[in-house]
Design a protein around this motif. Structure first.
Motif, PDB file in Angstrom:
ATOM      1  N   ALA A  37      -1.602  -6.624 -18.239  1.00 26.52           N
ATOM      2  CA  ALA A  37      -1.804  -7.999 -18.690  1.00 26.52           C
ATOM      3  C   ALA A  37      -3.121  -8.173 -19.436  1.00 26.52           C
ATOM      4  CB  ALA A  37      -1.751  -8.962 -17.502  1.00 26.52           C
ATOM      5  N   TYR A  38      -4.041  -7.213 -19.277  1.00 25.39           N
ATOM      6  CA  TYR A  38      -5.331  -7.279 -19.970  1.00 25.39           C
ATOM      7  C   TYR A  38      -5.195  -6.951 -21.454  1.00 25.39           C
ATOM      8  CZ  TYR A  38     -10.403  -6.792 -20.495  1.00 25.39           C
ATOM      9  OH  TYR A  38     -11.715  -6.952 -20.877  1.00 25.39           O
ATOM     10  N   ALA A  39      -4.111  -6.289 -21.853  1.00 27.73           N
ATOM     11  CA  ALA A  39      -3.914  -5.885 -23.247  1.00 27.73           C
ATOM     12  C   ALA A  39      -3.913  -7.100 -24.161  1.00 27.73           C
ATOM     13  CB  ALA A  39      -2.606  -5.115 -23.392  1.00 27.73           C
ATOM     14  N   GLY A  40      -4.731  -7.066 -25.217  1.00 28.94           N
ATOM     15  CA  GLY A  40      -4.774  -8.164 -26.180  1.00 28.94           C
ATOM     16  C   GLY A  40      -5.579  -9.356 -25.733  1.00 28.94           C
ATOM     17  N   SER A  41      -6.328  -9.255 -24.634  1.00 24.90           N
ATOM     18  CA  SER A  41      -7.072 -10.409 -24.135  1.00 24.90           C
ATOM     19  C   SER A  41      -8.313 -10.704 -24.966  1.00 24.90           C
ATOM     20  CB  SER A  41      -7.475 -10.192 -22.673  1.00 24.90           C
ATOM     21  OG  SER A  41      -8.314  -9.052 -22.551  1.00 24.90           O
ATOM     22  N   LYS A  42      -8.760  -9.746 -25.762  1.00 24.54           N
ATOM     23  CA  LYS A  42      -9.879  -9.978 -26.664  1.00 24.54           C
ATOM     24  C   LYS A  42      -9.365 -10.347 -28.046  1.00 24.54           C
ATOM     25  CE  LYS A  42     -13.263  -7.111 -24.277  1.00 24.54           C
ATOM     26  NZ  LYS A  42     -14.307  -6.071 -24.430  1.00 24.54           N
ATOM     27  N   GLU A  43     -10.273 -10.797 -28.896  1.00 27.84           N
ATOM     28  CA  GLU A  43      -9.882 -11.233 -30.235  1.00 27.84           C
ATOM     29  C   GLU A  43      -9.843 -10.080 -31.234  1.00 27.84           C
ATOM     30  OE1 GLU A  43      -9.117 -14.316 -30.968  1.00 27.84           O
ATOM     31  OE2 GLU A  43      -9.778 -15.385 -29.171  1.00 27.84           O
ATOM     32  N   ASN A  44     -10.052  -8.847 -30.752  1.00 25.12           N
ATOM     33  CA  ASN A  44     -10.218  -7.743 -31.675  1.00 25.12           C
ATOM     34  C   ASN A  44      -9.550  -6.488 -31.131  1.00 25.12           C
ATOM     35  OD1 ASN A  44     -11.977  -7.001 -29.564  1.00 25.12           O
ATOM     36  ND2 ASN A  44     -13.694  -8.010 -30.592  1.00 25.12           N
ATOM     37  N   LEU A  45      -9.629  -5.416 -31.913  1.00 23.91           N
ATOM     38  CA  LEU A  45      -9.182  -4.111 -31.461  1.00 23.91           C
ATOM     39  C   LEU A  45     -10.240  -3.532 -30.531  1.00 23.91           C
ATOM     40  CD1 LEU A  45      -7.307  -1.588 -31.690  1.00 23.91           C
ATOM     41  CD2 LEU A  45      -8.725  -0.886 -33.631  1.00 23.91           C
ATOM     42  N   SER A  46      -9.834  -3.146 -29.337  1.00 28.25           N
ATOM     43  CA  SER A  46     -10.784  -2.645 -28.339  1.00 28.25           C
ATOM     44  C   SER A  46     -10.269  -1.324 -27.795  1.00 28.25           C
ATOM     45  CB  SER A  46     -10.933  -3.653 -27.205  1.00 28.25           C
ATOM     46  OG  SER A  46     -11.817  -3.188 -26.211  1.00 28.25           O
ATOM     47  N   PHE A  47     -11.150  -0.324 -27.738  1.00 23.93           N
ATOM     48  CA  PHE A  47     -10.753   0.916 -27.084  1.00 23.93           C
ATOM     49  C   PHE A  47     -11.939   1.502 -26.331  1.00 23.93           C
ATOM     50  CE2 PHE A  47     -12.009   2.452 -31.329  1.00 23.93           C
ATOM     51  CZ  PHE A  47     -12.816   3.542 -31.021  1.00 23.93           C
ATOM     52  N   GLY A  48     -11.631   2.380 -25.391  1.00 24.43           N
ATOM     53  CA  GLY A  48     -12.688   2.929 -24.558  1.00 24.43           C
ATOM     54  C   GLY A  48     -12.325   4.266 -23.969  1.00 24.43           C
ATOM     55  N   LEU A  49     -13.364   4.990 -23.566  1.00 24.41           N
ATOM     56  CA  LEU A  49     -13.238   6.271 -22.892  1.00 24.41           C
ATOM     57  C   LEU A  49     -14.056   6.221 -21.605  1.00 24.41           C
ATOM     58  CD1 LEU A  49     -13.860   8.602 -25.961  1.00 24.41           C
ATOM     59  CD2 LEU A  49     -11.664   8.337 -24.778  1.00 24.41           C
ATOM     60  N   LEU A  50     -13.522   6.798 -20.550  1.00 25.62           N
ATOM     61  CA  LEU A  50     -14.251   6.875 -19.287  1.00 25.62           C
ATOM     62  C   LEU A  50     -13.984   8.230 -18.657  1.00 25.62           C
ATOM     63  CD1 LEU A  50     -14.770   4.157 -16.635  1.00 25.62           C
ATOM     64  CD2 LEU A  50     -13.951   6.400 -15.902  1.00 25.62           C
ATOM     65  N   TYR A  51     -15.047   8.884 -18.208  1.00 30.55           N
ATOM     66  CA  TYR A  51     -14.916  10.180 -17.536  1.00 30.55           C
ATOM     67  C   TYR A  51     -15.614  10.104 -16.178  1.00 30.55           C
ATOM     68  CZ  TYR A  51     -15.451  15.083 -16.344  1.00 30.55           C
ATOM     69  OH  TYR A  51     -15.418  16.287 -15.687  1.00 30.55           O
ATOM     70  N   ARG A  52     -14.923  10.542 -15.142  1.00 32.13           N
ATOM     71  CA  ARG A  52     -15.468  10.490 -13.784  1.00 32.13           C
ATOM     72  C   ARG A  52     -15.415  11.872 -13.141  1.00 32.13           C
ATOM     73  NH1 ARG A  52     -16.719   6.894  -9.813  1.00 32.13           N
ATOM     74  NH2 ARG A  52     -16.438   7.582  -7.670  1.00 32.13           N
ATOM     75  N   SER A  53     -16.547  12.315 -12.607  1.00 28.61           N
ATOM     76  CA  SER A  53     -16.638  13.538 -11.829  1.00 28.61           C
ATOM     77  C   SER A  53     -16.851  13.148 -10.373  1.00 28.61           C
ATOM     78  CB  SER A  53     -17.801  14.413 -12.328  1.00 28.61           C
ATOM     79  OG  SER A  53     -17.954  15.562 -11.515  1.00 28.61           O
ATOM     80  N   GLN A  54     -15.791  13.231  -9.594  1.00 28.22           N
ATOM     81  CA  GLN A  54     -15.813  12.802  -8.200  1.00 28.22           C
ATOM     82  C   GLN A  54     -16.353  13.922  -7.316  1.00 28.22           C
ATOM     83  OE1 GLN A  54     -14.765   9.795  -7.135  1.00 28.22           O
ATOM     84  NE2 GLN A  54     -14.536  10.031  -4.929  1.00 28.22           N
ATOM     85  N   TRP A  55     -17.250  13.590  -6.407  1.00 30.64           N
ATOM     86  CA  TRP A  55     -17.771  14.546  -5.427  1.00 30.64           C
ATOM     87  C   TRP A  55     -18.338  15.782  -6.129  1.00 30.64           C
ATOM     88  CZ3 TRP A  55     -12.499  14.195  -2.589  1.00 30.64           C
ATOM     89  CH2 TRP A  55     -12.400  12.953  -1.969  1.00 30.64           C
ATOM     90  N   ALA A  56     -19.261  15.564  -7.042  1.00 30.83           N
ATOM     91  CA  ALA A  56     -19.867  16.673  -7.781  1.00 30.83           C
ATOM     92  C   ALA A  56     -20.488  17.669  -6.811  1.00 30.83           C
ATOM     93  CB  ALA A  56     -20.928  16.136  -8.740  1.00 30.83           C
ATOM     94  N   GLY A  57     -20.238  18.936  -7.042  1.00 28.39           N
ATOM     95  CA  GLY A  57     -20.752  19.982  -6.175  1.00 28.39           C
ATOM     96  C   GLY A  57     -19.668  20.719  -5.429  1.00 28.39           C
ATOM     97  N   ILE A  58     -18.474  20.123  -5.317  1.00 28.30           N
ATOM     98  CA  ILE A  58     -17.346  20.802  -4.676  1.00 28.30           C
ATOM     99  C   ILE A  58     -16.507  21.457  -5.763  1.00 28.30           C
ATOM    100  CG2 ILE A  58     -15.195  20.482  -3.399  1.00 28.30           C
ATOM    101  CD1 ILE A  58     -16.454  18.341  -1.792  1.00 28.30           C
ATOM    102  N   ASP A  59     -16.233  22.738  -5.617  1.00 25.94           N
ATOM    103  CA  ASP A  59     -15.397  23.450  -6.572  1.00 25.94           C
ATOM    104  C   ASP A  59     -13.982  22.883  -6.531  1.00 25.94           C
ATOM    105  OD1 ASP A  59     -14.498  25.255  -8.407  1.00 25.94           O
ATOM    106  OD2 ASP A  59     -14.392  26.945  -7.009  1.00 25.94           O
ATOM    107  N   GLY A  60     -13.470  22.453  -7.681  1.00 27.60           N
ATOM    108  CA  GLY A  60     -12.132  21.892  -7.743  1.00 27.60           C
ATOM    109  C   GLY A  60     -12.044  20.434  -7.347  1.00 27.60           C
ATOM    110  N   ALA A  61     -13.180  19.732  -7.241  1.00 31.93           N
ATOM    111  CA  ALA A  61     -13.162  18.308  -6.885  1.00 31.93           C
ATOM    112  C   ALA A  61     -12.511  17.494  -7.992  1.00 31.93           C
ATOM    113  CB  ALA A  61     -14.587  17.825  -6.637  1.00 31.93           C
ATOM    114  N   PRO A  62     -12.059  16.266  -7.689  1.00 30.45           N
ATOM    115  CA  PRO A  62     -11.352  15.455  -8.694  1.00 30.45           C
ATOM    116  C   PRO A  62     -12.197  15.169  -9.931  1.00 30.45           C
ATOM    117  CG  PRO A  62     -11.048  14.545  -6.494  1.00 30.45           C
ATOM    118  CD  PRO A  62     -12.085  15.612  -6.360  1.00 30.45           C
TER     119      PRO A  62
END
Length: 307
Positions: A37-62
């Motif tokens: 439902a958030y799609a088109g809620s702004k007056e313009n073209l909007s895009f984004g990138l997000l990268y998350r490293s969960q539990w950094a330090g564990i081999d194979g963590a999410p």
């Protein structure tokens, strides 16, 4: 000694219900991914990138990467106060040798209510692609039939609503309505996923012409899994610099920072200090964000939005 990520793989691959979707500390800027439902809620073209490293330090963590893009379309052909929005959201989630990619098209329809109030309804449709590479894991018994490479895809749909004004919002969504079951090559059940629901809200307090306070919250859960609850408080200065703090119940404390490089480009970072038992092995998580808004020519935004 096996890597810790083997434990994670076993938890995911064993027949379980209510596996949690990826979590985000900067959820307030990643709304399109969890709520169509958030799609088109702004007056313009909007895009984004997000990268998350969960539990950094564990081999194979999410590790989770997301991409979204959305914009309003066809407004001139609709009744006054109504609009259609479209978007695309992609989530790439990796835990050890297990990779999951979600690709969804988003559609929304917004109604103009009294004054500045708007109510949007949205639908998602797409598929989840699993790439489970268990055959490459070092095992005591290399002939164990459970550990094999599996590639599957499952369709899914989602829905949500988004009620907002210039200064506050409330939203709810279920981005994966259909339950999916993961099978191995012999048809044996490896695991399943249940529908998740998200409920979010936020407010913008105008403390001064150059300072705004932005509290928000996020509730996330599968219908048969523990509930995750986030509360957040951000402060925006001079429309450019933002600092914040967040708390995730029984999980972590977080610090957030983002900066508007140009009126169209914003970058951000969040640091999670883990407070759950896993902090002994991985005391922190990291999250990076890039947002870009492209204003349409000869179009002036009618709503000074801060979320």
């Amino acid at each position: 000694m096996k890597n810790i990520y083997i434990i994670i793989v076993l938890l995911i691959a064993t027949p379980v219900y209510g596996q949690q979707d990826p979590q985000y500390t900067q959820y307030m800027y990643n709304m399109n991914v969890i709520n169509p439902a958030y799609a088109g809620s702004k007056e313009n073209l909007s895009f984004g990138l997000l990268y998350r490293s969960q539990w950094a330090g564990i081999d194979g963590a999410p590790k989770t990467g997301t991409f979204f893009v959305h914009l309003p379309v066809g407004g001139d052909a609709l009744p006054v106060g109504e609009r259609v929005g479209v978007g695309l959201s992609i989530i790439s989630d990796e835990v050890g040798p297990i990779k999951e990619t979600n690709v969804y098209a988003d559609f929304s329809y917004t109604l103009q209510l009294e004054g500045e109030h708007r109510l949007a309804f949205g639908l998602k449709a797409g598929a989840t692609f699993h790439d489970i590479g268990l055959a490459g894991i070092d095992l005591i018994d290399p002939n164990d039939p459970f550990f094999q490479n599996i590639n599957t895809s499952t369709p899914n749909i989602g829905a949500g609503f988004f009620y907002y004004t210039d200064n506050y919002y409330l939203a709810g969504s279920v981005p994966n309505i259909l339950n999916s079951v993961h099978l191995d090559a012999d048809g044996n059940k490896l695991g399943s996923e249940e529908a998740h629901y998200f409920f979010t809200g936020g407010y913008v307090f105008q403390l001064s012409p150059n300072t705004k306070l932005k509290p928000s919250f996020l509730v996330k859960s599968a219908f048969s899994a523990p509930t995750s609850f986030d509360v957040n408080l951000n402060a925006l200065f001079y429309e450019k610099f933002e600092l914040g703090a967040s708390y995730r119940l029984d999980d972590s404390f977080s610090g957030l920072i983002n900066f508007s490089i140009t009126p169209s480009l914003r970058i951000g970072y969040a640091y999670d200090r883990v407070s759950s038992d896993i902090k002994k092995y991985a005391p922190a998580s990291h999250e990076f964000m890039l947002l870009f808004d492209l204003n349409f020519p000869k179009k002036v935004s009618r709503s000074p939005r801060y979320f």
